[in-house]
Design a protein around this motif. Structure first.
Motif, mmCIF file in Angstrom:
data_model
loop_
_atom_site.group_PDB
_atom_site.id
_atom_site.type_symbol
_atom_site.label_atom_id
_atom_site.label_comp_id
_atom_site.label_asym_id
_atom_site.label_seq_id
_atom_site.Cartn_x
_atom_site.Cartn_y
_atom_site.Cartn_z
ATOM 1 N N VAL A 175 0.837 -1.207 0.000
ATOM 2 C CA VAL A 175 0.000 0.000 0.000
ATOM 3 C C VAL A 175 0.869 1.253 0.000
ATOM 4 O O VAL A 175 0.653 2.170 -0.795
ATOM 5 C CB VAL A 175 -0.978 0.005 1.196
ATOM 6 C CG1 VAL A 175 -1.764 1.309 1.250
ATOM 7 C CG2 VAL A 175 -1.928 -1.194 1.121
ATOM 8 N N GLY A 176 1.857 1.307 0.867
ATOM 9 C CA GLY A 176 2.742 2.470 0.922
ATOM 10 C C GLY A 176 3.503 2.683 -0.374
ATOM 11 O O GLY A 176 3.663 3.813 -0.844
ATOM 12 N N ARG A 177 3.947 1.600 -0.977
ATOM 13 C CA ARG A 177 4.670 1.700 -2.246
ATOM 14 C C ARG A 177 3.760 2.183 -3.374
ATOM 15 O O ARG A 177 4.158 2.977 -4.218
ATOM 16 C CB ARG A 177 5.295 0.346 -2.593
ATOM 17 C CG ARG A 177 6.506 0.015 -1.756
ATOM 18 C CD ARG A 177 6.977 -1.425 -1.961
ATOM 19 N NE ARG A 177 8.248 -1.651 -1.295
ATOM 20 C CZ ARG A 177 8.383 -1.884 -0.002
ATOM 21 N NH1 ARG A 177 7.322 -1.925 0.786
ATOM 22 N NH2 ARG A 177 9.586 -2.075 0.519
ATOM 23 N N VAL A 178 2.524 1.686 -3.380
ATOM 24 C CA VAL A 178 1.575 2.128 -4.403
ATOM 25 C C VAL A 178 1.246 3.608 -4.217
ATOM 26 O O VAL A 178 1.252 4.382 -5.183
ATOM 27 C CB VAL A 178 0.285 1.261 -4.364
ATOM 28 C CG1 VAL A 178 -0.839 1.905 -5.156
ATOM 29 C CG2 VAL A 178 0.585 -0.137 -4.896
ATOM 30 N N MET A 179 0.981 4.022 -3.004
ATOM 31 C CA MET A 179 0.631 5.428 -2.767
ATOM 32 C C MET A 179 1.798 6.365 -3.055
ATOM 33 O O MET A 179 1.590 7.494 -3.497
ATOM 34 C CB MET A 179 0.111 5.621 -1.330
ATOM 35 C CG MET A 179 -1.236 4.960 -1.073
ATOM 36 S SD MET A 179 -2.518 5.295 -2.321
ATOM 37 C CE MET A 179 -2.633 7.082 -2.265
ATOM 38 N N ALA A 180 3.023 5.901 -2.847
ATOM 39 C CA ALA A 180 4.194 6.725 -3.166
ATOM 40 C C ALA A 180 4.292 6.984 -4.664
ATOM 41 O O ALA A 180 4.898 7.968 -5.088
ATOM 42 C CB ALA A 180 5.466 6.048 -2.658
ATOM 43 N N ARG A 181 3.671 6.127 -5.478
ATOM 44 C CA ARG A 181 3.697 6.274 -6.940
ATOM 45 C C ARG A 181 2.367 6.782 -7.488
ATOM 46 O O ARG A 181 2.098 6.667 -8.677
ATOM 47 C CB ARG A 181 4.034 4.931 -7.588
ATOM 48 C CG ARG A 181 5.283 4.273 -7.079
ATOM 49 C CD ARG A 181 6.534 4.648 -7.755
ATOM 50 N NE ARG A 181 6.431 4.493 -9.191
ATOM 51 C CZ ARG A 181 7.248 5.080 -10.036
ATOM 52 N NH1 ARG A 181 8.203 5.851 -9.577
ATOM 53 N NH2 ARG A 181 7.121 4.906 -11.316
ATOM 54 N N THR A 182 1.538 7.328 -6.610
ATOM 55 C CA THR A 182 0.221 7.811 -7.016
ATOM 56 C C THR A 182 0.138 9.312 -6.789
ATOM 57 O O THR A 182 0.278 9.781 -5.659
ATOM 58 C CB THR A 182 -0.893 7.102 -6.208
ATOM 59 O OG1 THR A 182 -0.768 5.695 -6.398
ATOM 60 C CG2 THR A 182 -2.271 7.557 -6.643
ATOM 61 N N GLN A 183 -0.065 10.052 -7.879
ATOM 62 C CA GLN A 183 -0.170 11.509 -7.794
ATOM 63 C C GLN A 183 -1.636 11.912 -7.912
ATOM 64 O O GLN A 183 -2.242 11.745 -8.967
ATOM 65 C CB GLN A 183 0.637 12.158 -8.922
ATOM 66 C CG GLN A 183 2.106 11.822 -8.888
ATOM 67 C CD GLN A 183 2.827 12.319 -10.132
ATOM 68 O OE1 GLN A 183 2.254 12.903 -11.032
ATOM 69 N NE2 GLN A 183 4.124 12.067 -10.179
ATOM 70 N N THR A 184 -2.177 12.416 -6.822
ATOM 71 C CA THR A 184 -3.553 12.913 -6.854
ATOM 72 C C THR A 184 -3.512 14.440 -6.818
ATOM 73 O O THR A 184 -2.523 15.033 -6.388
ATOM 74 C CB THR A 184 -4.370 12.378 -5.665
ATOM 75 O OG1 THR A 184 -3.686 12.692 -4.439
ATOM 76 C CG2 THR A 184 -4.548 10.869 -5.751
#
Length: 193
Positions: free
Chosen positions: A23-32
């Motif tokens: 989850v942390g890795r995915v969110m680190a690569r997600t730009q909202t």
């Protein structure tokens, strides 16, 4: 945007020395557009029966009345440990997805990865059942079992830890699968470069 992530200990990143999990890795690569509020609501060794009993209360307490509310469901193999039938597992997931749809909450489901202590054929069947439930409801489903079933690095990473949970490399593989299987499209955000 509010993203609630429910599931078992894999959702929380158990075994990851950096504490990021997938989850942390995915969110680190997600730009909202604005920073998303992400609530990780993991319960170790949780079956879909327990998950279906608690998800709504957990999510309702965190979602905004008029916000962009999302639900990510990280599924594990506990249903097999507890002897649940495939029909019960399917129904539990269907109830969560149908309840979320009724509340206008978009869902994204991540399937169970391989575990050396769980029968591979039974886990493949469970993952297939979850995938079918999602397909029938047009909910994105990330198949993690088949891509990692014979993946050398996945199995080496799990073996190097406690023999059940991955470490940093394994969570990196899970994050890669999520990011490359509809995550950005589901959120409606650009792919991170």
């Amino acid at each position: 945007m509010c993203i609630c992530v429910i599931g078992d200990e894999l959702t929380a990143g158990t075994g990851d020395a950096r504490g990021l999990g997938w989850v942390g890795r995915v969110m680190a690569r997600t730009q909202t557009e604005e920073p998303a509020f992400v609530a990780q609501l993991a319960v170790p060794h949780e079956s879909t029966t327990a998950l279906s009993a608690r998800w709504e209360e957990e999510v309702r307490r965190r979602h905004q009345p008029h916000g962009d509310n999302r639900l990510v469901i990280g599924l594990g193999s506990t249903d097999l440990d507890e002897g649940l039938s495939l029909a019960r597992s399917r129904l539990n997931l269907a109830n969560i997805l149908d309840g979320a749809a009724a509340s206008r909450i978009g869902c994204f489901v991540v399937g169970p990865p391989p575990r050396p202590d769980v029968d591979a054929d039974a886990l493949a069947s469970l993952s297939g059942a979850f995938a079918d439930v999602c397909q029938r409801r047009h909910v994105p489903y990330v198949e993690t079992f088949e891509p990692l079933r014979t993946h050398e690095h996945w199995h080496a990473d799990v073996a190097a830890g406690d023999g059940v949970h991955p470490g940093q490399a394994g969570y990196g593989l899970l994050a890669w699968l999520v990011l490359h299987n509809g995550w950005h499209d589901w959120l409606g955000v650009p792919t991170a470069s």
